[in-house]
Every structure is written in structure tokens, then in C-alpha cells.
Enzyme design. Structure first.
Site, PDB file in Angstrom:
ATOM      1  N   ASP A  30       0.837  -1.285   0.019  1.00 19.90           N
ATOM      2  CA  ASP A  30       0.092   0.071   0.046  1.00 19.90           C
ATOM      3  C   ASP A  30       0.830   1.104   0.067  1.00 19.90           C
ATOM      4  O   ASP A  30       1.950   1.292   0.546  1.00 19.90           O
ATOM      5  CB  ASP A  30      -0.755   0.078   1.352  1.00 19.90           C
ATOM      6  CG  ASP A  30      -2.101   0.763   1.195  1.00 19.90           C
ATOM      7  OD1 ASP A  30      -3.193   0.471   0.935  1.00 19.90           O
ATOM      8  OD2 ASP A  30      -1.851   2.031   1.082  1.00 19.90           O
ATOM      9  N   ILE A  31       0.567   2.202  -0.756  1.00 19.15           N
ATOM     10  CA  ILE A  31       1.182   3.458  -1.133  1.00 19.15           C
ATOM     11  C   ILE A  31       1.237   4.231   0.301  1.00 19.15           C
ATOM     12  O   ILE A  31       2.330   4.969   0.944  1.00 19.15           O
ATOM     13  CB  ILE A  31       0.908   4.452  -2.231  1.00 19.15           C
ATOM     14  CG1 ILE A  31       2.001   5.334  -2.653  1.00 19.15           C
ATOM     15  CG2 ILE A  31      -0.438   5.094  -1.826  1.00 19.15           C
ATOM     16  CD1 ILE A  31       1.595   5.474  -4.286  1.00 19.15           C
ATOM     17  N   ASN A  85     -12.988  -3.045   2.779  1.00 17.30           N
ATOM     18  CA  ASN A  85     -14.053  -1.898   2.922  1.00 17.30           C
ATOM     19  C   ASN A  85     -14.868  -2.206   1.790  1.00 17.30           C
ATOM     20  O   ASN A  85     -14.434  -2.049   0.679  1.00 17.30           O
ATOM     21  CB  ASN A  85     -12.738  -0.462   2.686  1.00 17.30           C
ATOM     22  CG  ASN A  85     -12.085  -0.575   4.144  1.00 17.30           C
ATOM     23  OD1 ASN A  85     -12.349  -0.854   5.038  1.00 17.30           O
ATOM     24  ND2 ASN A  85     -10.924  -0.006   3.973  1.00 17.30           N
ATOM     25  N   GLU A  93     -12.255   3.576  -1.078  1.00 22.37           N
ATOM     26  CA  GLU A  93     -11.900   4.719  -2.043  1.00 22.37           C
ATOM     27  C   GLU A  93     -11.624   4.347  -3.405  1.00 22.37           C
ATOM     28  O   GLU A  93     -11.662   5.045  -4.258  1.00 22.37           O
ATOM     29  CB  GLU A  93     -10.428   5.254  -1.315  1.00 22.37           C
ATOM     30  CG  GLU A  93     -11.010   6.099   0.064  1.00 22.37           C
ATOM     31  CD  GLU A  93      -9.801   6.653   0.591  1.00 22.37           C
ATOM     32  OE1 GLU A  93      -8.804   6.618   0.305  1.00 22.37           O
ATOM     33  OE2 GLU A  93     -10.011   7.494   1.730  1.00 22.37           O
ATOM     34  N   VAL A  94     -10.937   3.014  -3.659  1.00 26.84           N
ATOM     35  CA  VAL A  94     -10.628   2.528  -4.775  1.00 26.84           C
ATOM     36  C   VAL A  94     -11.760   1.571  -5.322  1.00 26.84           C
ATOM     37  O   VAL A  94     -11.727   0.387  -4.489  1.00 26.84           O
ATOM     38  CB  VAL A  94      -9.241   2.113  -4.959  1.00 26.84           C
ATOM     39  CG1 VAL A  94      -9.038   1.538  -6.189  1.00 26.84           C
ATOM     40  CG2 VAL A  94      -8.179   3.065  -4.593  1.00 26.84           C
ATOM     41  N   HIS A  98     -10.566  -5.109  -3.374  1.00 27.22           N
ATOM     42  CA  HIS A  98      -9.162  -5.268  -2.772  1.00 27.22           C
ATOM     43  C   HIS A  98      -9.243  -5.823  -1.347  1.00 27.22           C
ATOM     44  O   HIS A  98     -10.175  -5.204  -0.880  1.00 27.22           O
ATOM     45  CB  HIS A  98      -8.209  -4.240  -2.886  1.00 27.22           C
ATOM     46  CG  HIS A  98      -8.573  -2.893  -2.564  1.00 27.22           C
ATOM     47  ND1 HIS A  98      -9.589  -2.176  -3.179  1.00 27.22           N
ATOM     48  CD2 HIS A  98      -8.516  -2.174  -1.250  1.00 27.22           C
ATOM     49  CE1 HIS A  98      -9.894  -1.186  -2.489  1.00 27.22           C
ATOM     50  NE2 HIS A  98      -9.294  -1.334  -1.284  1.00 27.22           N
ATOM     51  N   MET A  99      -8.381  -6.484  -1.054  1.00 28.01           N
ATOM     52  CA  MET A  99      -8.197  -6.839   0.521  1.00 28.01           C
ATOM     53  C   MET A  99      -7.004  -6.557   1.171  1.00 28.01           C
ATOM     54  O   MET A  99      -5.809  -6.539   0.564  1.00 28.01           O
ATOM     55  CB  MET A  99      -8.309  -8.388   0.698  1.00 28.01           C
ATOM     56  CG  MET A  99      -8.514  -8.986   2.033  1.00 28.01           C
ATOM     57  SD  MET A  99      -8.401 -10.716   2.164  1.00 28.01           S
ATOM     58  CE  MET A  99      -6.769 -11.184   1.550  1.00 28.01           C
ATOM     59  N   HIS A 100      -7.372  -5.572   2.318  1.00 26.00           N
ATOM     60  CA  HIS A 100      -5.958  -5.158   2.853  1.00 26.00           C
ATOM     61  C   HIS A 100      -5.402  -6.364   3.891  1.00 26.00           C
ATOM     62  O   HIS A 100      -6.128  -6.832   4.625  1.00 26.00           O
ATOM     63  CB  HIS A 100      -6.406  -3.959   3.803  1.00 26.00           C
ATOM     64  CG  HIS A 100      -6.750  -2.679   3.165  1.00 26.00           C
ATOM     65  ND1 HIS A 100      -5.828  -1.756   3.245  1.00 26.00           N
ATOM     66  CD2 HIS A 100      -8.147  -2.379   2.867  1.00 26.00           C
ATOM     67  CE1 HIS A 100      -6.643  -0.623   2.444  1.00 26.00           C
ATOM     68  NE2 HIS A 100      -7.941  -1.216   2.095  1.00 26.00           N
TER      69      HIS A 100
HETATM   70  P1  5GP Z   1      -9.855   1.535   0.309  1.00 25.10           P
HETATM   71  O1  5GP Z   1      -9.974   2.644   1.166  1.00 25.10           O
HETATM   72  O2  5GP Z   1     -10.398   1.890  -1.045  1.00 25.10           O
HETATM   73  O3  5GP Z   1     -10.177   0.281   1.075  1.00 25.10           O
HETATM   74  O4  5GP Z   1      -8.203   1.412   0.343  1.00 25.10           O
HETATM   75  C1  5GP Z   1      -7.463   1.815  -1.136  1.00 25.10           C
HETATM   76  C2  5GP Z   1      -6.159   1.776  -0.613  1.00 25.10           C
HETATM   77  O5  5GP Z   1      -5.284   2.029  -1.896  1.00 25.10           O
HETATM   78  C3  5GP Z   1      -5.693   2.800   0.190  1.00 25.10           C
HETATM   79  O6  5GP Z   1      -5.093   2.087   1.523  1.00 25.10           O
HETATM   80  C4  5GP Z   1      -4.573   3.550  -0.400  1.00 25.10           C
HETATM   81  O7  5GP Z   1      -3.444   4.201   0.386  1.00 25.10           O
HETATM   82  C5  5GP Z   1      -4.139   2.788  -1.604  1.00 25.10           C
HETATM   83  N1  5GP Z   1      -3.579   3.108  -2.785  1.00 25.10           N
HETATM   84  C6  5GP Z   1      -4.326   4.164  -3.732  1.00 25.10           C
HETATM   85  N2  5GP Z   1      -3.892   4.538  -4.701  1.00 25.10           N
HETATM   86  C7  5GP Z   1      -2.890   3.653  -4.699  1.00 25.10           C
HETATM   87  C8  5GP Z   1      -1.510   3.475  -5.468  1.00 25.10           C
HETATM   88  O8  5GP Z   1      -1.600   4.276  -6.541  1.00 25.10           O
HETATM   89  N3  5GP Z   1      -0.704   2.630  -5.367  1.00 25.10           N
HETATM   90  C9  5GP Z   1      -0.917   2.013  -4.223  1.00 25.10           C
HETATM   91  N4  5GP Z   1       0.409   1.043  -4.008  1.00 25.10           N
HETATM   92  N5  5GP Z   1      -1.549   2.064  -3.376  1.00 25.10           N
HETATM   93  C10 5GP Z   1      -2.781   2.906  -3.730  1.00 25.10           C
END
Ligand code: 5GP
Ligand code: ZN
Length: 105
Positions: A30-31, A85, A93-94, A98-100
Site C-alpha cells: 500500500d502506498i 472496505n 476509496e478505490v 481489494h483486501m488489505h
Molecule cells: P480503500 O480505502 O479503497 O479500501 O483502500 C485503498 C487503498 O489503496 C488505500 O490504502 C491507499 O493508500 C491505496 N492506494 C491508492 N492508490 C494507490 C496507488 O496508486 N498505489 C498503491 N500502492 N496503493 C494505492
């Protein structure tokens, strides 16, 4: 999907620190890590959210969990958390499934 950041990472159009790749999914750091180990397990197929998983795709989620477990063991995490999420109200957000994997050593 053209405008999807995770599809672009899968297509290697934008860089990411990839730690796992197979036929079905990819894992990359994760970035903005929120734990000592924080990576995302992402199916190669563009599926917007967990709610969009069809019955016949349940095994894909099982596969992602299995890979996450293997990475957590390889990274020597003593404890870890797997999080989906789902939808804006769930903090997503994306909109590519995806699974963290968040792990602590
Ligand atoms: P969400 O809130 O959708 O569950 O998590 C999206 C995750 O994607 C966030 O933790 C965010 O830091 C990560 N993320 C968003 N854009 C990028 C990217 O371009 N590269 C990487 N490696 N992670 C990203
Ligand atoms: Zn996508």
C-alpha cells in the site's frame, strides 16, 4: 478498466512494489501503509466491490485469503488483519476489489 488505478498497476502501466503475482491476483505494498506490513491483494479481474462478487467467484476470495496468509507467514507477522472496505460508507476509496493485509511483527 481504463481509469482504474489498480487495473493500471496490474497492467504495469504504473509502478508498485509487487510482492505476489499469479493467474488470479496480485499483491503489492500500500502506498500509505497503516501498519508495519500493509499490502493489498487485488484480483486481476476488475470487480468494483465485494458486493459484486457472484456465487461462482467465491473461490477467488478464498484464494486471496490463502495468499494473504502465506505472505503474512513469509513476512513473519505475529499477528495480522484482513480487511475489505465495502462501498463509500464502508471506507472504500478505490473501486476495484481489494483486501488489505495489515501485519505486525
Ligand atoms: P480503500 O480505502 O479503497 O479500501 O483502500 C485503498 C487503498 O489503496 C488505500 O490504502 C491507499 O493508500 C491505496 N492506494 C491508492 N492508490 C494507490 C496507488 O496508486 N498505489 C498503491 N500502492 N496503493 C494505492
Ligand atoms: Zn480495475
Amino acid at each position: 478498466m481504463t481509469n482504474c488505478v489498480f487495473c493500471k498497476i496490474i497492467a504495469k502501466e504504473i509502478p508498485a512494489q509487487i510482492v505476489h503475482e499469479d493467474e488470479f491476483c496480485i499483491g503489492f505494498n500500500d502506498i500509505h501503509p497503516k501498519a508495519p506490513v500493509h499490502l493489498l491483494l487485488v484480483p486481476k479481474k476488475h470487480i468494483p466491490t465485494l458486493s459484486d462478487i457472484d456465487d461462482h467467484e467465491e473461490q477467488l476470495v478464498g484464494h486471496m485469503i490463502k495468499i494473504a496468509k502465506e505472505i503474512a507467514h513469509k513476512e513473519k507477522c505475529e499477528g495480522y488483519r484482513l480487511v475489505f472496505n465495502v462501498n463509500e460508507k464502508g471506507g472504500q476509496e478505490v473501486f476495484h476489489l481489494h483486501m488489505h493485509l495489515m501485519g505486525w511483527k
